[in-house]
Design a protein around this motif. Structure first.
Motif, mmCIF file in Angstrom:
data_model
loop_
_atom_site.group_PDB
_atom_site.id
_atom_site.type_symbol
_atom_site.label_atom_id
_atom_site.label_comp_id
_atom_site.label_asym_id
_atom_site.label_seq_id
_atom_site.Cartn_x
_atom_site.Cartn_y
_atom_site.Cartn_z
ATOM 1 N N ALA A 1 19.134 3.353 -7.970
ATOM 2 C CA ALA A 1 19.661 2.862 -9.244
ATOM 3 C C ALA A 1 21.100 2.405 -9.113
ATOM 4 C CB ALA A 1 19.546 3.952 -10.309
ATOM 5 N N GLY A 2 21.877 3.148 -8.333
ATOM 6 C CA GLY A 2 23.287 2.817 -8.176
ATOM 7 C C GLY A 2 23.517 1.507 -7.447
ATOM 8 N N THR A 3 22.636 1.196 -6.497
ATOM 9 C CA THR A 3 22.788 -0.052 -5.737
ATOM 10 C C THR A 3 22.042 -1.220 -6.370
ATOM 11 O OG1 THR A 3 20.913 0.571 -4.329
ATOM 12 C CG2 THR A 3 23.120 1.196 -3.560
ATOM 13 N N GLY A 4 21.281 -0.941 -7.423
ATOM 14 C CA GLY A 4 20.553 -2.009 -8.114
ATOM 15 C C GLY A 4 19.241 -2.390 -7.488
ATOM 16 N N THR A 5 18.762 -1.603 -6.511
ATOM 17 C CA THR A 5 17.502 -1.950 -5.835
ATOM 18 C C THR A 5 16.286 -1.328 -6.512
ATOM 19 O OG1 THR A 5 17.808 -0.078 -4.327
ATOM 20 C CG2 THR A 5 18.633 -2.229 -3.603
ATOM 21 N N LEU A 6 16.517 -0.422 -7.468
ATOM 22 C CA LEU A 6 15.396 0.267 -8.103
ATOM 23 C C LEU A 6 14.489 -0.716 -8.851
ATOM 24 C CD1 LEU A 6 14.021 2.931 -8.668
ATOM 25 C CD2 LEU A 6 15.539 3.258 -10.627
ATOM 26 N N ARG A 7 15.090 -1.673 -9.545
ATOM 27 C CA ARG A 7 14.287 -2.634 -10.319
ATOM 28 C C ARG A 7 13.414 -3.496 -9.407
ATOM 29 N NH1 ARG A 7 19.301 -5.962 -12.713
ATOM 30 N NH2 ARG A 7 20.112 -3.841 -12.644
ATOM 31 N N TYR A 8 13.922 -3.781 -8.199
ATOM 32 C CA TYR A 8 13.139 -4.605 -7.272
ATOM 33 C C TYR A 8 11.981 -3.807 -6.671
ATOM 34 C CZ TYR A 8 17.197 -7.594 -7.766
ATOM 35 O OH TYR A 8 18.203 -8.372 -8.295
ATOM 36 N N LEU A 9 12.203 -2.497 -6.445
ATOM 37 C CA LEU A 9 11.119 -1.654 -5.949
ATOM 38 C C LEU A 9 9.975 -1.605 -6.949
ATOM 39 C CD1 LEU A 9 12.829 1.477 -4.302
ATOM 40 C CD2 LEU A 9 11.311 -0.175 -3.209
ATOM 41 N N LEU A 10 10.325 -1.533 -8.223
ATOM 42 C CA LEU A 10 9.306 -1.394 -9.263
ATOM 43 C C LEU A 10 8.616 -2.708 -9.597
ATOM 44 C CD1 LEU A 10 11.119 1.114 -11.628
ATOM 45 C CD2 LEU A 10 9.255 1.567 -10.042
ATOM 46 N N THR A 11 9.111 -3.808 -9.058
ATOM 47 C CA THR A 11 8.443 -5.095 -9.267
ATOM 48 C C THR A 11 7.747 -5.563 -7.999
ATOM 49 O OG1 THR A 11 10.520 -6.267 -8.744
ATOM 50 C CG2 THR A 11 10.047 -5.809 -11.067
ATOM 51 N N ALA A 12 7.538 -4.635 -7.043
ATOM 52 C CA ALA A 12 6.973 -4.998 -5.730
ATOM 53 C C ALA A 12 5.513 -5.481 -5.738
ATOM 54 C CB ALA A 12 7.152 -3.849 -4.750
ATOM 55 N N PRO A 13 4.526 -4.995 -6.553
ATOM 56 C CA PRO A 13 4.707 -3.993 -7.619
ATOM 57 C C PRO A 13 4.468 -2.572 -7.099
ATOM 58 C CG PRO A 13 2.549 -4.930 -7.778
ATOM 59 C CD PRO A 13 3.196 -5.568 -6.574
ATOM 60 N N VAL A 14 5.271 -1.630 -7.590
ATOM 61 C CA VAL A 14 5.102 -0.220 -7.283
ATOM 62 C C VAL A 14 5.198 0.547 -8.595
ATOM 63 C CG1 VAL A 14 6.030 1.766 -6.057
ATOM 64 C CG2 VAL A 14 6.139 -0.493 -4.995
ATOM 65 N N SER B 1 0.833 -1.196 0.000
ATOM 66 C CA SER B 1 0.000 0.000 0.000
ATOM 67 C C SER B 1 0.869 1.248 0.000
ATOM 68 C CB SER B 1 -0.901 0.016 1.235
ATOM 69 O OG SER B 1 -0.113 0.150 2.413
ATOM 70 N N ASN B 2 0.244 2.369 -0.379
ATOM 71 C CA ASN B 2 0.967 3.644 -0.361
ATOM 72 C C ASN B 2 1.484 3.968 1.026
ATOM 73 O OD1 ASN B 2 0.490 4.038 -3.060
ATOM 74 N ND2 ASN B 2 -1.329 5.323 -2.753
ATOM 75 N N ARG B 3 0.648 3.718 2.035
ATOM 76 C CA ARG B 3 1.043 4.019 3.411
ATOM 77 C C ARG B 3 2.205 3.128 3.843
ATOM 78 N NH1 ARG B 3 -3.657 4.374 7.748
ATOM 79 N NH2 ARG B 3 -4.208 6.016 6.249
ATOM 80 N N GLY B 4 2.149 1.852 3.454
ATOM 81 C CA GLY B 4 3.233 0.941 3.825
ATOM 82 C C GLY B 4 4.540 1.301 3.155
ATOM 83 N N LEU B 5 4.480 1.665 1.879
ATOM 84 C CA LEU B 5 5.690 2.059 1.164
ATOM 85 C C LEU B 5 6.282 3.322 1.758
ATOM 86 C CD1 LEU B 5 7.652 1.707 -1.206
ATOM 87 C CD2 LEU B 5 6.041 3.008 -2.623
ATOM 88 N N LEU B 6 5.427 4.298 2.061
ATOM 89 C CA LEU B 6 5.907 5.543 2.652
ATOM 90 C C LEU B 6 6.541 5.292 4.013
ATOM 91 C CD1 LEU B 6 6.147 8.622 2.627
ATOM 92 C CD2 LEU B 6 3.823 8.734 3.559
ATOM 93 N N ALA B 7 5.890 4.461 4.833
ATOM 94 C CA ALA B 7 6.441 4.155 6.157
ATOM 95 C C ALA B 7 7.794 3.466 6.042
ATOM 96 C CB ALA B 7 5.464 3.270 6.931
ATOM 97 N N ASN B 8 7.933 2.558 5.091
ATOM 98 C CA ASN B 8 9.212 1.875 4.895
ATOM 99 C C ASN B 8 10.304 2.836 4.478
ATOM 100 O OD1 ASN B 8 8.186 -0.630 5.559
ATOM 101 N ND2 ASN B 8 7.751 -1.228 3.451
ATOM 102 N N GLU B 9 9.969 3.760 3.571
ATOM 103 C CA GLU B 9 10.968 4.717 3.082
ATOM 104 C C GLU B 9 11.376 5.696 4.184
ATOM 105 O OE1 GLU B 9 12.586 4.978 0.140
ATOM 106 O OE2 GLU B 9 11.696 3.058 -0.423
ATOM 107 N N VAL B 10 10.407 6.141 4.981
ATOM 108 C CA VAL B 10 10.731 7.041 6.095
ATOM 109 C C VAL B 10 11.611 6.332 7.112
ATOM 110 C CG1 VAL B 10 9.759 8.300 8.060
ATOM 111 C CG2 VAL B 10 8.671 8.473 5.812
ATOM 112 N N ALA B 11 11.257 5.095 7.435
ATOM 113 C CA ALA B 11 12.066 4.328 8.393
ATOM 114 C C ALA B 11 13.478 4.110 7.862
ATOM 115 C CB ALA B 11 11.385 2.987 8.672
ATOM 116 N N LEU B 12 13.590 3.821 6.572
ATOM 117 C CA LEU B 12 14.903 3.612 5.979
ATOM 118 C C LEU B 12 15.751 4.872 6.068
ATOM 119 C CD1 LEU B 12 16.865 1.837 4.335
ATOM 120 C CD2 LEU B 12 15.732 2.672 2.261
ATOM 121 N N LEU B 13 15.153 6.022 5.772
ATOM 122 C CA LEU B 13 15.899 7.280 5.822
ATOM 123 C C LEU B 13 16.391 7.578 7.223
ATOM 124 C CD1 LEU B 13 16.846 9.968 4.533
ATOM 125 C CD2 LEU B 13 14.586 10.886 5.105
ATOM 126 N N PHE B 14 15.503 7.440 8.209
ATOM 127 C CA PHE B 14 15.861 7.848 9.561
ATOM 128 C C PHE B 14 16.584 6.746 10.345
ATOM 129 C CE2 PHE B 14 12.704 11.038 8.469
ATOM 130 C CZ PHE B 14 13.329 12.197 8.929
#
Length: 271
Positions: free
Chosen positions: A92-105, A2-15
Motif C-alpha cells: 500500500a505504501g509503495t502504491g503497488t497494492l492496486r496493481y496486484l488486485l487488478t492482475a486480477p487477484v 494462478s495461485n502457484r504463480g503468485l505464490l512463487a513470485n511473492e516468495v522470489a520477491l521476498l528472498f
C-alpha cells in the motif's frame, strides 16, 4: 495469474531482498557467537546462562538448541514482525497494492498468499538458527550421543532429528504472531509503523506472561507456549505441549485471519 504463480513470485520477491538475507544472516550469527564464546572460554559455570549452555562444550549439538532458546524471545519475533508488517502495508505504501488486485487477484487470495510467504520466512528463519547451530557446533566441539532430559541417551542422528522437531515447534509458535502481523499490516499504509506495533505486541505479551497476577490471561497469550519444547527432549516424546501450542496458534490464525479479511475486504486501495 494462478495461485502457484503468485505464490512463487511473492516468495522470489521476498528472498531476493537484501533485507531478508541480512536478517537471516544475523539470526545465523547468534549460535555462531554462542559457540565461539564458549570455545574461547572455559564455559559458563553450571546453572548460569541460558538453558543447555553448560552442555555445549561437551556436545556441539546443544549449540542449535541454545541458539533457538536465545532467539525465541526477541530476535525471531523481531524478524517476523518486519516481514509480516510489510505484507500489505508495504504494498500500500509503495502504491503497488492496486496493481496486484487488478492482475486480477482477489483479496482473500492475496491475503492467503501473503500469509503463506510470511509463514515460510518464519520457517526459514528458524531453520537458519538451527542449521548454523548444528554446523558451528560440529566444527568447534565434539558431537556424539546425547543424554535427554529424561536421562535416556540417544544417537547423534536421532539427536539431530530432535533438533529438527524443536525448530519445527518454534516455527509453529511464530504462526500466531505472523497472522497478527498480517492483520496489523492491513490497518495502515506505513510498514514501519506496522513492524513496530507487532514487535511491541510481542514484547508486551511476554511481559504479561511473567506477571503472576495475570495467571488467568496467560493461556490466551500467543507467547504462552514459546518455551515449551522441553518435552521434545524426553524419551518418549510428550506431544501434549506441542498440541496445545498448535491449538493456540491455530486459534490466532482463525481470529486474526478473519479480522484481517474483514479489514482488507473494505480497504480502499485507490486513495
Amino acid at each position: 495469474m494462478s495461485n502457484r504463480g503468485l505464490l512463487a513470485n511473492e516468495v522470489a520477491l521476498l528472498f531476493r531482498r537484501r533485507r531478508t538475507w541480512a536478517m537471516l544472516l544475523a539470526l545465523g550469527a547468534v549460535p555462531v557467537l554462542i559457540a565461539v564464546a564458549v570455545r574461547l572460554t572455559s564455559g559458563p559455570p553450571s546453572g548460569r546462562g541460558p538453558a543447555f549452555l553448560d552442555r555445549v562444550a561437551g556436545n556441539g549439538l546443544f549449540v542449535a538448541i541454545t541458539g533457538l532458546l536465545v532467539c525465541i524471545p526477541l530476535f525471531l519475533p523481531l524478524t517476523v514482525a518486519v516481514v509480516s508488517g510489510d505484507t500489505i502495508a508495504g504494498e500500500a505504501g509503495t502504491g503497488t497494492l492496486r496493481y496486484l488486485l487488478t492482475a486480477p487477484v482477489s483479496r482473500p487470495r492475496l491475503l492467503l498468499v501473503k500469509f503463506t510467504v510470511a509463514a515460510l520466512f518464519a520457517l526459514a528463519a528458524t531453520a537458519m538458527v538451527a542449521l548454523c547451530g548444528l554446523g558451528i557446533g560440529a566444527l568447534l566441539f565434539p558431537t556424539g550421543p546425547v543424554t535427554l532430559l529424561s536421562g535416556t541417551t540417544i544417537s547423534a542422528p536421532a539427536a539431530v532429528l530432535r533438533v529438527g522437531l524443536v525448530a519445527l515447534y518454534v516455527a509453529v509458535s511464530l504462526l500466531g504472531l505472523t497472522m497478527l502481523g498480517l492483520f496489523v499490516s492491513t490497518l495502515t499504509d506505513v510498514p514501519v509503523g506496522a513492524m513496530a506495533a507487532i514487535a511491541v505486541l510481542s514484547v508486551t505479551a511476554q511481559i504479561l506472561g511473567q506477571l503472576p497476577q495475570l495467571d488467568w490471561l496467560h493461556p490466551w497469550l500467543f507467547t504462552h507456549h514459546w518455551l515449551g519444547f522441553a518435552d521434545l527432549l524426553r524419551d518418549p516424546i510428550r506431544w501434549s505441549e506441542f498440541g496445545q501450542n498448535a491449538l493456540l496458534q491455530g486459534g490466532y490464525l482463525l481470529v486474526f485471519g478473519a479480522l484481517a479479511y474483514g479489514r482488507f475486504a473494505s480497504k480502499d486501495v485507490l486513495s
